[in-house]
Motif scaffolding. Structure first.
Motif, short mmCIF file in Angstrom:
data_model
loop_
_atom_site.label_atom_id
_atom_site.label_comp_id
_atom_site.label_asym_id
_atom_site.label_seq_id
_atom_site.Cartn_x
_atom_site.Cartn_y
_atom_site.Cartn_z
N TYR A 1 13.95 -4.88 -3.41
CA TYR A 1 13.08 -4.23 -3.66
C TYR A 1 12.36 -4.73 -5.19
CZ TYR A 1 10.38 0.29 -4.31
OH TYR A 1 9.32 1.38 -4.56
N PRO A 2 11.20 -5.64 -5.01
CA PRO A 2 10.77 -6.00 -6.21
C PRO A 2 10.18 -4.93 -7.32
CG PRO A 2 9.93 -7.07 -3.99
CD PRO A 2 10.55 -5.81 -3.74
N GLY A 3 10.32 -5.66 -8.57
CA GLY A 3 10.15 -4.86 -9.61
C GLY A 3 8.96 -4.29 -9.70
N ARG A 4 7.58 -4.92 -9.16
CA ARG A 4 6.42 -4.33 -9.04
C ARG A 4 6.19 -3.17 -8.62
NH1 ARG A 4 6.47 -9.06 -6.24
NH2 ARG A 4 5.45 -9.18 -4.21
N PHE A 5 6.96 -2.87 -7.74
CA PHE A 5 6.86 -1.67 -6.99
C PHE A 5 7.75 -0.56 -7.48
CE2 PHE A 5 6.69 -4.87 -3.64
CZ PHE A 5 5.33 -4.74 -3.47
N LEU A 6 8.17 -0.60 -8.71
CA LEU A 6 9.03 0.53 -9.39
C LEU A 6 8.28 1.80 -9.83
CD1 LEU A 6 11.48 -1.72 -11.55
CD2 LEU A 6 11.85 -0.35 -9.62
N LEU A 7 7.01 1.71 -9.81
CA LEU A 7 6.29 2.85 -10.32
C LEU A 7 6.28 3.83 -8.98
CD1 LEU A 7 3.28 1.32 -12.28
CD2 LEU A 7 5.40 2.53 -12.94
N ARG A 8 6.66 3.34 -7.94
CA ARG A 8 6.77 4.39 -6.74
C ARG A 8 7.94 5.12 -7.20
NH1 ARG A 8 4.67 2.42 -1.38
NH2 ARG A 8 6.12 3.70 -0.79
N ILE A 9 7.67 6.55 -6.89
CA ILE A 9 8.59 7.56 -7.39
C ILE A 9 9.30 8.22 -6.00
CG2 ILE A 9 7.90 7.68 -9.47
CD1 ILE A 9 6.67 10.53 -8.89
N ASP A 10 8.69 8.04 -4.75
CA ASP A 10 9.11 8.67 -3.55
C ASP A 10 9.89 7.86 -2.57
OD1 ASP A 10 9.16 10.67 -1.63
OD2 ASP A 10 6.93 10.42 -1.18
N LYS A 11 11.10 8.50 -2.23
CA LYS A 11 11.91 7.63 -1.28
C LYS A 11 11.13 7.37 0.11
CE LYS A 11 16.11 9.67 -2.98
NZ LYS A 11 17.22 10.54 -2.63
N GLN A 12 10.26 8.31 0.27
CA GLN A 12 9.62 8.07 1.71
C GLN A 12 8.68 6.98 1.59
OE1 GLN A 12 7.61 11.66 3.19
NE2 GLN A 12 7.73 10.86 5.25
N GLY A 13 8.51 5.96 2.67
CA GLY A 13 7.83 4.84 2.48
C GLY A 13 8.31 3.67 1.62
N ALA A 14 9.34 3.82 0.90
CA ALA A 14 10.04 2.66 0.35
C ALA A 14 10.32 1.61 1.23
CB ALA A 14 11.41 3.08 -0.32
N GLY A 15 10.80 1.80 2.44
CA GLY A 15 10.88 0.86 3.44
C GLY A 15 9.90 -0.37 3.47
N ALA A 16 8.75 0.19 3.09
CA ALA A 16 7.64 -0.87 3.28
C ALA A 16 7.66 -2.15 2.19
CB ALA A 16 6.21 -0.23 2.89
N CYS A 17 8.41 -1.63 0.81
CA CYS A 17 8.77 -2.69 0.18
C CYS A 17 9.89 -3.67 0.24
CB CYS A 17 8.64 -1.98 -1.31
SG CYS A 17 7.45 -0.94 -1.66
N LEU A 18 10.74 -2.98 1.31
CA LEU A 18 11.91 -3.93 1.48
C LEU A 18 11.78 -5.57 1.74
CD1 LEU A 18 15.13 -3.59 2.02
CD2 LEU A 18 14.43 -3.22 4.20
N PHE A 19 12.57 -6.19 1.11
CA PHE A 19 12.43 -7.83 0.91
C PHE A 19 10.98 -8.25 0.98
CE2 PHE A 19 16.44 -6.87 3.24
CZ PHE A 19 17.43 -7.28 2.34
N TYR A 20 10.02 -7.35 0.24
CA TYR A 20 8.59 -7.80 0.49
C TYR A 20 8.25 -9.05 0.10
CZ TYR A 20 3.64 -6.92 -0.12
OH TYR A 20 2.38 -7.05 0.13
N ASP A 21 8.63 -9.70 -0.86
CA ASP A 21 8.43 -11.19 -1.13
C ASP A 21 8.73 -12.23 0.00
OD1 ASP A 21 7.45 -10.55 -3.41
OD2 ASP A 21 9.22 -10.83 -4.69
N LYS A 22 9.77 -11.85 0.70
CA LYS A 22 10.20 -12.87 1.90
C LYS A 22 9.37 -12.63 3.26
CE LYS A 22 14.36 -14.81 0.11
NZ LYS A 22 15.59 -15.33 0.39
#
Length: 192
Positions: free
Chosen positions: A24-45
């Motif tokens: 979970y890349p650091g640039r997404f840390l401002l997201r505070i909701d669990k729902q939708g977090a899967g879109a950021c999973l291994f984002y860079d790869k």
């Protein structure tokens, strides 16, 4: 959300030392909701690299709920969002040779079963995952099986097992175990 049994394929992500920033890349840390977090999973790869299809997106492993990671999975920071992303993506269990200590605790608190297996068992399970075999996890008996292979008994503390079976995090467990004491304390507070 309680965890009792799971029958599903496993995604073979056989990489060692995958840290929480890769998950979970650091640039997404401002997201505070669990729902939708899967879109950021291994984002860079998966997304930013524009390379081949990442193994978790491969059609062979569509709807798989187990991730087979390597050694020291979830090392690095205490980023709970990494677990949120895995869970939101659909994973209910992670099998690895070892986990980052805080990551392991975050898995338990977010109803994601972390299973540690030793190298010989790991290699057999990884081969089964690559061949798209179905895995059967039974948390009551602490057993992991794949058809045609010897059953593996995994270790998990009684407290963590109970938390997952009952769908509780640490706060929920504390409230459940100490509810009579809490009620007495609150009653005494009201009278003072």
């Amino acid at each position: 959300m309680s965890f009792i049994t799971l029958i599903t394929k496993a995604v073979p992500l056989a990489e060692d030392n995958v840290d929480t920033d890769a998950i979970y890349p650091g640039r997404f840390l401002l997201r505070i909701d669990k729902q939708g977090a899967g879109a950021c999973l291994f984002y860079d790869k998966r997304v930013a690299s524009n390379s081949t299809v990442h193994v978790i997106d491969h059609p062979t492993f569509k709807d798989a709920q187990i991730l087979m990671a390597g050694e020291n999975f979830g090392c690095g920071s205490s980023r709970e969002q990494a677990v949120w992303a895995l869970h939101d993506f659909g994973f209910r269990c992670i099998i690895a040779k070892s986990f980052g200590e805080i990551f392991y605790s975050n898995c338990i608190n977010n109803h994601l079963l972390p299973i540690v297996v030793f190298d010989n068992d790991y290699q057999v399970l990884l081969s089964a995952a690559k061949s798209s075999h179905s895995f059967h996890v039974d948390l009551n008996s602490k057993q992991l099986s794949v058809h045609g292979l010897p059953t593996i008994t995994f270790d998990i503390s009684q407290q963590h097992q109970n938390m997952l079976l009952k769908g509780l995090d640490e706060i929920g467990l504390q409230l459940k175990n100490d509810s009579a004491d809490i009620d007495r304390f609150e009653a005494a507070q009201k009278q003072s």
